[in-house]
Design a protein around this motif. Structure first.
Motif, PDB file in Angstrom:
ATOM      1  N   GLU A   1       0.789  -1.114  -0.062  1.00 48.30           N
ATOM      2  CA  GLU A   1      -0.204   0.006  -0.061  1.00 48.30           C
ATOM      3  C   GLU A   1       0.789   1.236   0.056  1.00 48.30           C
ATOM      4  OE1 GLU A   1      -2.863  -0.198   3.186  1.00 48.30           O
ATOM      5  OE2 GLU A   1      -3.826  -2.160   2.468  1.00 48.30           O
ATOM      6  N   LEU A   2       2.220   1.078   0.412  1.00 48.44           N
ATOM      7  CA  LEU A   2       2.796   2.286   0.347  1.00 48.44           C
ATOM      8  C   LEU A   2       3.331   2.539  -0.860  1.00 48.44           C
ATOM      9  CD1 LEU A   2       5.066   1.531   3.580  1.00 48.44           C
ATOM     10  CD2 LEU A   2       3.168   2.976   3.260  1.00 48.44           C
ATOM     11  N   GLU A   3       3.744   3.724  -1.418  1.00 49.75           N
ATOM     12  CA  GLU A   3       3.979   4.041  -2.753  1.00 49.75           C
ATOM     13  C   GLU A   3       5.364   3.582  -3.113  1.00 49.75           C
ATOM     14  OE1 GLU A   3       5.257   8.494  -4.931  1.00 49.75           O
ATOM     15  OE2 GLU A   3       3.916   8.412  -3.012  1.00 49.75           O
TER      16      GLU A   3
ATOM     17  N   PRO B   1      13.403  -6.506   8.625  1.00 45.56           N
ATOM     18  CA  PRO B   1      14.253  -5.528   9.162  1.00 45.56           C
ATOM     19  C   PRO B   1      14.070  -4.942  10.213  1.00 45.56           C
ATOM     20  CG  PRO B   1      13.535  -4.612   7.175  1.00 45.56           C
ATOM     21  CD  PRO B   1      12.651  -5.984   7.389  1.00 45.56           C
ATOM     22  N   LEU B   2      14.937  -4.573  11.141  1.00 47.10           N
ATOM     23  CA  LEU B   2      14.356  -4.080  12.592  1.00 47.10           C
ATOM     24  C   LEU B   2      15.078  -2.460  12.512  1.00 47.10           C
ATOM     25  CD1 LEU B   2      15.722  -6.961  14.752  1.00 47.10           C
ATOM     26  CD2 LEU B   2      13.541  -6.320  14.085  1.00 47.10           C
ATOM     27  N   ASP B   3      15.979  -2.183  11.500  1.00 44.71           N
ATOM     28  CA  ASP B   3      16.434  -0.707  11.937  1.00 44.71           C
ATOM     29  C   ASP B   3      16.446  -0.239  10.337  1.00 44.71           C
ATOM     30  OD1 ASP B   3      18.946  -1.541  10.847  1.00 44.71           O
ATOM     31  OD2 ASP B   3      19.575  -1.669  12.904  1.00 44.71           O
ATOM     32  N   ARG B   4      16.715   0.999  10.273  1.00 51.13           N
ATOM     33  CA  ARG B   4      17.086   1.930   9.045  1.00 51.13           C
ATOM     34  C   ARG B   4      17.814   1.211   8.152  1.00 51.13           C
ATOM     35  NH1 ARG B   4      16.157   8.335   9.879  1.00 51.13           N
ATOM     36  NH2 ARG B   4      14.125   8.348  10.481  1.00 51.13           N
ATOM     37  N   ASP B   5      19.239   0.695   8.813  1.00 47.16           N
ATOM     38  CA  ASP B   5      20.340   0.281   8.111  1.00 47.16           C
ATOM     39  C   ASP B   5      19.912  -0.988   7.525  1.00 47.16           C
ATOM     40  OD1 ASP B   5      21.973   2.560   8.860  1.00 47.16           O
ATOM     41  OD2 ASP B   5      22.667   1.545  10.472  1.00 47.16           O
ATOM     42  N   GLU B   6      19.294  -1.769   8.377  1.00 46.21           N
ATOM     43  CA  GLU B   6      18.841  -3.066   7.505  1.00 46.21           C
ATOM     44  C   GLU B   6      17.861  -2.846   6.253  1.00 46.21           C
ATOM     45  OE1 GLU B   6      17.322  -5.566  10.684  1.00 46.21           O
ATOM     46  OE2 GLU B   6      19.333  -5.798  11.621  1.00 46.21           O
ATOM     47  N   LEU B   7      16.816  -1.945   6.631  1.00 47.93           N
ATOM     48  CA  LEU B   7      16.060  -1.777   5.723  1.00 47.93           C
ATOM     49  C   LEU B   7      16.633  -0.922   4.244  1.00 47.93           C
ATOM     50  CD1 LEU B   7      13.027  -1.859   4.821  1.00 47.93           C
ATOM     51  CD2 LEU B   7      12.734   0.483   5.879  1.00 47.93           C
TER      52      LEU B   7
ATOM     53  N   ASP C   1      11.385   9.603   6.954  1.00 48.01           N
ATOM     54  CA  ASP C   1       9.951   9.267   7.051  1.00 48.01           C
ATOM     55  C   ASP C   1       9.448   8.121   6.507  1.00 48.01           C
ATOM     56  OD1 ASP C   1       9.938  11.554   8.646  1.00 48.01           O
ATOM     57  OD2 ASP C   1       9.326  12.623   7.243  1.00 48.01           O
ATOM     58  N   GLU C   2       9.819   7.810   5.262  1.00 48.43           N
ATOM     59  CA  GLU C   2       9.217   6.596   4.549  1.00 48.43           C
ATOM     60  C   GLU C   2       9.887   5.382   5.166  1.00 48.43           C
ATOM     61  OE1 GLU C   2       8.770   8.504   0.047  1.00 48.43           O
ATOM     62  OE2 GLU C   2      10.851   8.233   0.667  1.00 48.43           O
ATOM     63  N   LEU C   3      11.337   5.394   5.563  1.00 50.55           N
ATOM     64  CA  LEU C   3      11.881   4.320   6.150  1.00 50.55           C
ATOM     65  C   LEU C   3      10.935   4.082   7.316  1.00 50.55           C
ATOM     66  CD1 LEU C   3      15.544   4.961   5.521  1.00 50.55           C
ATOM     67  CD2 LEU C   3      14.297   3.277   4.449  1.00 50.55           C
ATOM     68  N   ASP C   4      10.937   5.032   8.289  1.00 52.00           N
ATOM     69  CA  ASP C   4       9.970   4.795   9.453  1.00 52.00           C
ATOM     70  C   ASP C   4       8.688   4.135   9.115  1.00 52.00           C
ATOM     71  OD1 ASP C   4      12.239   5.557  10.695  1.00 52.00           O
ATOM     72  OD2 ASP C   4      11.647   7.824  10.942  1.00 52.00           O
ATOM     73  N   ASP C   5       7.748   4.637   7.912  1.00 54.14           N
ATOM     74  CA  ASP C   5       6.703   4.230   7.788  1.00 54.14           C
ATOM     75  C   ASP C   5       6.838   2.783   7.354  1.00 54.14           C
ATOM     76  OD1 ASP C   5       5.441   6.582   7.907  1.00 54.14           O
ATOM     77  OD2 ASP C   5       5.437   6.950   5.730  1.00 54.14           O
ATOM     78  N   ILE C   6       7.826   2.321   6.701  1.00 49.63           N
ATOM     79  CA  ILE C   6       8.004   0.849   6.395  1.00 49.63           C
ATOM     80  C   ILE C   6       8.156   0.132   7.710  1.00 49.63           C
ATOM     81  CG2 ILE C   6       9.340  -0.919   5.408  1.00 49.63           C
ATOM     82  CD1 ILE C   6       9.694   1.281   3.271  1.00 49.63           C
ATOM     83  N   LEU C   7       9.189   0.346   8.548  1.00 51.96           N
ATOM     84  CA  LEU C   7       9.641   0.071   9.830  1.00 51.96           C
ATOM     85  C   LEU C   7       8.391  -0.178  10.828  1.00 51.96           C
ATOM     86  CD1 LEU C   7      12.996   1.519  10.490  1.00 51.96           C
ATOM     87  CD2 LEU C   7      12.602  -1.024   9.690  1.00 51.96           C
ATOM     88  N   ASN C   8       7.622   0.887  11.014  1.00 53.77           N
ATOM     89  CA  ASN C   8       6.301   0.818  11.577  1.00 53.77           C
ATOM     90  C   ASN C   8       5.387  -0.272  11.441  1.00 53.77           C
ATOM     91  OD1 ASN C   8       7.092   2.834  13.459  1.00 53.77           O
ATOM     92  ND2 ASN C   8       6.204   4.252  12.158  1.00 53.77           N
ATOM     93  N   ILE C   9       5.340  -0.274   9.932  1.00 51.87           N
ATOM     94  CA  ILE C   9       4.473  -1.801   9.506  1.00 51.87           C
ATOM     95  C   ILE C   9       5.157  -3.038   9.798  1.00 51.87           C
ATOM     96  CG2 ILE C   9       3.588  -2.797   7.511  1.00 51.87           C
ATOM     97  CD1 ILE C   9       3.051  -0.014   5.969  1.00 51.87           C
TER      98      ILE C   9
END
Length: 118
Positions: A68-70, A85-91, A105-113
């Motif tokens: 659903e994310l762009e 992934p658990l953090d931004r670096d892994e993502l 912000d986009e990375l955080d949106d994915i990590l929150n999901i």
């Protein structure tokens, strides 16, 4: 001389779906006494047993939520669902081969999901 193999079809699976398929295959092979499992199959079963922490329905729901994310396409959604992934670096490693980069912000949106399914 090279032998080329034609790709007949391609389907993305989560680790949880793969585990379910391999469990069925393992039961099928166990029913046949004279048929042993190959080394590769044993290793694949060990791998999915270790890393499949969600059930197949949850993992597919995670993929749907990510799609659903762009900036997340289907192959990337499956990759994220499998790696979780658990953090931004892994993502960022997941997106390393893409032609674009994601902001914080986009990375955080994915990590929150992903954290919802942890």
């Amino acid at each position: 001389m090279t032998i080329f193999k034609e790709k007949v079809s391609e389907e993305f699976l989560t680790v949880a779906e793969t585990k379910e398929i391999l469990e069925d295959l393992e039961m099928e092979r166990a029913a046949e006494e004279d048929r042993e499992m190959r080394y590769e199959l044993k290793r694949a079963i060990e791998h999915v047993n270790r890393f499949a922490l969600l059930d197949p329905e949850e993992s597919l729901q995670l993929v749907e939520d990510l799609e659903e994310l762009e900036k997340v396409d289907t192959p990337t959604a499956y990759k994220i669902a499998n790696l979780r992934p658990l953090d931004r670096d892994e993502l960022r490693a997941v997106f390393a081969q893409e032609r674009y980069t994601l902001d914080g912000d986009e990375l955080d949106d994915i990590l929150n999901i992903v954290k919802q399914y942890a």
